[in-house]
Every structure is written in C-alpha cells, then in structure tokens.
Design a protein around this motif. Structure first.
Motif, PDB file in Angstrom:
ATOM      1  N   UNK A  20       1.150  22.041   0.334  1.00  0.00           N
ATOM      2  CA  UNK A  20       0.188  21.384   1.213  1.00  0.00           C
ATOM      3  C   UNK A  20      -1.246  21.012   1.111  1.00  0.00           C
ATOM      4  N   UNK A  21      -1.454  21.003  -0.279  1.00  0.00           N
ATOM      5  CA  UNK A  21      -2.867  20.436  -0.893  1.00  0.00           C
ATOM      6  C   UNK A  21      -2.450  19.013  -1.605  1.00  0.00           C
ATOM      7  N   UNK A  22      -3.597  18.406  -1.593  1.00  0.00           N
ATOM      8  CA  UNK A  22      -3.709  16.771  -2.146  1.00  0.00           C
ATOM      9  C   UNK A  22      -3.326  16.865  -3.469  1.00  0.00           C
ATOM     10  N   UNK A  23      -2.306  16.076  -3.981  1.00  0.00           N
ATOM     11  CA  UNK A  23      -1.855  15.884  -5.428  1.00  0.00           C
ATOM     12  C   UNK A  23      -3.112  15.458  -6.126  1.00  0.00           C
ATOM     13  N   UNK A  24      -3.323  15.990  -7.452  1.00  0.00           N
ATOM     14  CA  UNK A  24      -4.309  15.588  -8.366  1.00  0.00           C
ATOM     15  C   UNK A  24      -4.252  14.130  -8.375  1.00  0.00           C
ATOM     16  N   UNK A  25      -3.079  13.620  -8.546  1.00  0.00           N
ATOM     17  CA  UNK A  25      -2.936  12.264  -8.849  1.00  0.00           C
ATOM     18  C   UNK A  25      -3.601  11.296  -7.781  1.00  0.00           C
ATOM     19  N   UNK A  26      -3.285  11.705  -6.539  1.00  0.00           N
ATOM     20  CA  UNK A  26      -3.983  10.952  -5.334  1.00  0.00           C
ATOM     21  C   UNK A  26      -5.439  10.917  -5.321  1.00  0.00           C
ATOM     22  N   UNK A  27      -6.009  12.298  -5.906  1.00  0.00           N
ATOM     23  CA  UNK A  27      -7.460  12.470  -5.860  1.00  0.00           C
ATOM     24  C   UNK A  27      -8.026  11.533  -6.853  1.00  0.00           C
ATOM     25  N   UNK A  28      -7.314  11.314  -7.902  1.00  0.00           N
ATOM     26  CA  UNK A  28      -7.678  10.294  -9.133  1.00  0.00           C
ATOM     27  C   UNK A  28      -7.529   8.995  -8.717  1.00  0.00           C
ATOM     28  N   UNK A  29      -6.515   8.629  -7.756  1.00  0.00           N
ATOM     29  CA  UNK A  29      -6.516   7.400  -7.290  1.00  0.00           C
ATOM     30  C   UNK A  29      -7.628   6.952  -6.363  1.00  0.00           C
ATOM     31  N   UNK A  30      -8.161   7.914  -5.762  1.00  0.00           N
ATOM     32  CA  UNK A  30      -9.472   7.746  -4.566  1.00  0.00           C
ATOM     33  C   UNK A  30     -10.484   7.274  -5.569  1.00  0.00           C
ATOM     34  N   UNK A  31     -10.845   8.353  -6.492  1.00  0.00           N
ATOM     35  CA  UNK A  31     -11.888   8.249  -7.182  1.00  0.00           C
ATOM     36  C   UNK A  31     -11.942   7.100  -8.024  1.00  0.00           C
ATOM     37  N   UNK A  32     -10.853   6.708  -8.586  1.00  0.00           N
ATOM     38  CA  UNK A  32     -10.832   5.303  -9.507  1.00  0.00           C
ATOM     39  C   UNK A  32     -10.971   4.260  -8.668  1.00  0.00           C
ATOM     40  N   UNK A  33     -10.404   3.994  -7.393  1.00  0.00           N
ATOM     41  CA  UNK A  33     -10.385   2.975  -6.609  1.00  0.00           C
ATOM     42  C   UNK A  33     -11.965   2.799  -6.171  1.00  0.00           C
ATOM     43  N   UNK A  34     -12.793   3.936  -5.846  1.00  0.00           N
ATOM     44  CA  UNK A  34     -13.950   3.782  -5.342  1.00  0.00           C
ATOM     45  C   UNK A  34     -14.977   3.438  -6.581  1.00  0.00           C
ATOM     46  N   UNK A  35     -14.741   3.953  -7.732  1.00  0.00           N
ATOM     47  CA  UNK A  35     -15.411   3.388  -9.027  1.00  0.00           C
ATOM     48  C   UNK A  35     -15.451   2.009  -9.140  1.00  0.00           C
ATOM     49  N   UNK A  36     -14.371   1.276  -9.094  1.00  0.00           N
ATOM     50  CA  UNK A  36     -14.190  -0.079  -9.014  1.00  0.00           C
ATOM     51  C   UNK A  36     -14.875  -0.882  -8.039  1.00  0.00           C
ATOM     52  N   UNK A  37     -14.829  -0.213  -6.712  1.00  0.00           N
ATOM     53  CA  UNK A  37     -15.795  -0.990  -5.720  1.00  0.00           C
ATOM     54  C   UNK A  37     -16.999  -0.898  -6.040  1.00  0.00           C
ATOM     55  N   UNK A  38     -17.481   0.292  -6.631  1.00  0.00           N
ATOM     56  CA  UNK A  38     -19.093   0.510  -6.763  1.00  0.00           C
ATOM     57  C   UNK A  38     -19.457  -0.337  -8.048  1.00  0.00           C
ATOM     58  N   UNK A  39     -18.455  -0.492  -8.939  1.00  0.00           N
ATOM     59  CA  UNK A  39     -18.985  -1.244 -10.101  1.00  0.00           C
ATOM     60  C   UNK A  39     -18.844  -2.849  -9.688  1.00  0.00           C
ATOM     61  N   UNK A  40     -17.866  -3.142  -8.797  1.00  0.00           N
ATOM     62  CA  UNK A  40     -17.787  -4.858  -8.392  1.00  0.00           C
ATOM     63  C   UNK A  40     -19.102  -4.926  -7.573  1.00  0.00           C
ATOM     64  N   UNK A  41     -19.368  -4.140  -6.738  1.00  0.00           N
ATOM     65  CA  UNK A  41     -20.661  -4.232  -5.845  1.00  0.00           C
ATOM     66  C   UNK A  41     -21.728  -4.619  -6.789  1.00  0.00           C
ATOM     67  N   UNK A  42     -22.046  -3.778  -7.673  1.00  0.00           N
ATOM     68  CA  UNK A  42     -23.247  -3.712  -8.518  1.00  0.00           C
ATOM     69  C   UNK A  42     -23.277  -5.101  -9.375  1.00  0.00           C
ATOM     70  N   UNK A  43     -22.346  -5.516 -10.008  1.00  0.00           N
ATOM     71  CA  UNK A  43     -22.554  -6.617 -10.991  1.00  0.00           C
ATOM     72  C   UNK A  43     -21.642  -7.914 -10.411  1.00  0.00           C
ATOM     73  N   UNK A  44     -21.014  -7.762  -9.280  1.00  0.00           N
ATOM     74  CA  UNK A  44     -20.331  -9.115  -8.459  1.00  0.00           C
ATOM     75  C   UNK A  44     -19.596  -9.549  -9.441  1.00  0.00           C
ATOM     76  N   UNK A  45     -18.601  -8.787 -10.037  1.00  0.00           N
ATOM     77  CA  UNK A  45     -17.640  -9.387 -11.026  1.00  0.00           C
ATOM     78  C   UNK A  45     -16.378  -8.387 -11.278  1.00  0.00           C
TER      79      UNK A  45
END
Length: 258
Positions: A20-45
């Motif tokens: 009943x706990x979040x899969x580690x892979x799902x947690x990594x997917x959340x973190x990687x998706x947000x990292x992309x959004x943060x990077x793209x917002x910073x550099x607009x690419x």
C-alpha cells in the motif's frame, strides 16, 4: 532561492505495491517529469535527462496521501543544468508532511545550439504577502489529447477537480467530497507538450461546504507564453470519517478563506 515549481498528485491504487505504498519507480517518474518542466521553463527549450545522482527513499508515501514534488534549478552550464527535486508525502487527515525522497537530475538541451541562461538573482521574500493559493503543474501528453493535439476538456476537468480536492482538504483537515461543479468555462486550448498550471483557492465557506475557485493556465515551454485556458468553481463538502455525514468545514480559529 531559485524559483520553485510544484507538482501535486494523489497516491492511487495503481501506483502502489502490495504494502500500500507508492512504487519507487512511480516516485522517480514524478521527480523526472518535474525536473523536465523546471528545466524547460528556465531555458525555454527541450531537454533530455542525462543522469541523476543517487536517490535515497527515506520514507514511504501511502495509498490515499498527497504527494508534492518541488523542483528548482541549482546549477547551469553551457548546454546543461541540474534540477534538485524533493518528494514529500502529506497525510490527508493530519496535514503532517514528511520527506520521502530527494534527488538531483542532470538535463541537457536537445538543441546543440542552445545556451542555457544563468540562474536568476535571488528575490527576497515579502513577509506581508498573503498565503499563496494551491499551485500545481501538469505536462500534457499525446494520450490526454484529441486528434487535433489539444487537451481533452474532460482531462482538464479531472486535474482541476483534483486541485479543488487538495485545496479543500488542506483548508479543513477532513475528508472531503465533491458536491457540485458550479460551472466551467474553456477559454483557450492547451497543446501537446505544453504545461497546464492550475491554481485553486478556497473562497466562500459554509457550515460544511467550501467553494473552491480553480483557474487553469496554458504555458508554452518553447516561448514562455502563458494564456488563460479554463476556469471553474467547485463545491466541496467535509464529511465525518465514521458516520459519512457532513461535518464542520472550518478548523477551529480558521479565517474565511485561504
């Protein structure tokens, strides 16, 4: 401190293991998706993830809890940057938060001609500012869109309803259910590859009900252009976990809105 971006979601059964706990892979997917959004917002690419540092899972996120991933750019190079992410779990009943995981993602611009801009100068916090509304981002993928490559209205409503649920839950500290959608206006489309930023704020509060105003904004990650996409109003009702009946929506000493 660098500008932070937040991704907020709920832990559903399809993302949990037999404990009943979040899969580690799902947690990594959340973190990687947000990292992309943060990077793209910073550099607009566009960026691709090149690597990530060792990621330790300090605590689990349980079924039914809120997970909030926070990300910020902490280093920039010529074509690359580093995004630090924190994943925290939040109990719906108590509001207690705990750090579940932290990691650093190293991303490289997909276009070799791009030069990543430096970190912005830190901005001092204004102690007089009112508490900000709930703010969360979602990246729009092709399977969430129509044949015209724009976000389905139903998916936008689902994200906005989720934001209303989280805002109301945080306001009253109780289990809440949606009683009504008081109206929805779709103003402009959100396209594949863009982000939808959703803000939610509790407005009018009754004995057991709360009206949550939700606004969605589309953002082009290549240009930084932002536009109003949708707005809606939701009535959420606080219920008692034991009886399932409506109960007071205000915490003791709480103000009229958050």
């Amino acid at each position: 401190m660098a500008l932070e971006t937040h991704l907020i979601d709920l832990v559903f059964p399809g993302e949990t293991n037999h404990h009943g706990t979040l899969f580690g892979g799902a947690a990594l997917a959340y973190m990687d998706k947000l990292a992309y959004i943060v990077a793209a917002r910073h550099a607009l690419t566009d960026f691709v993830t090149a690597s990530c540092d060792q990621i330790d899972f300090a605590a689990p996120a349980h079924l039914g809890e809120i997970v909030e991933v926070t990300g910020r750019v902490v280093r920039t190079g010529r074509r690359s940057l580093t995004v630090e992410t924190d994943l925290e779990a939040e109990s719906l009943r108590t509001g207690q938060r705990r750090l579940c995981s932290r990691g650093r993602f190293h991303l490289v611009a997909a276009d070799p001609a791009v030069r990543v801009p430096p970190l912005p100068a830190p901005q001092p916090a204004d102690a007089a500012e009112p508490p900000p509304p709930l703010r969360m981002v979602e990246l729009v993928f092709p399977d969430q869109c129509s044949h015209r490559h724009v976000l389905f209205g139903g998916y936008a409503q689902a994200v906005m309803g989720k934001a209303a649920f989280v805002a109301a839950t945080r306001f009253c500290g109780r289990t809440v259910v949606m009683a009504a959608s008081r109206g929805m206006d779709f103003i402009a489309p959100v396209h594949v590859g863009e982000i939808m930023e959703v803000t939610a704020r509790v407005g009018a509060v009754g004995t057991s009900s709360m009206v949550v105003e939700v606004v969605a904004t589309g953002e082009n990650l290549q240009t930084g252009e932002r536009r109003p996409a949708a707005r809606g109003s939701y009535t959420m009702v606080a219920i008692d976990d034991d009886s399932g009946r409506p109960c007071p929506a205000r915490r003791e000493g709480a103000g009229p809105s958050v």
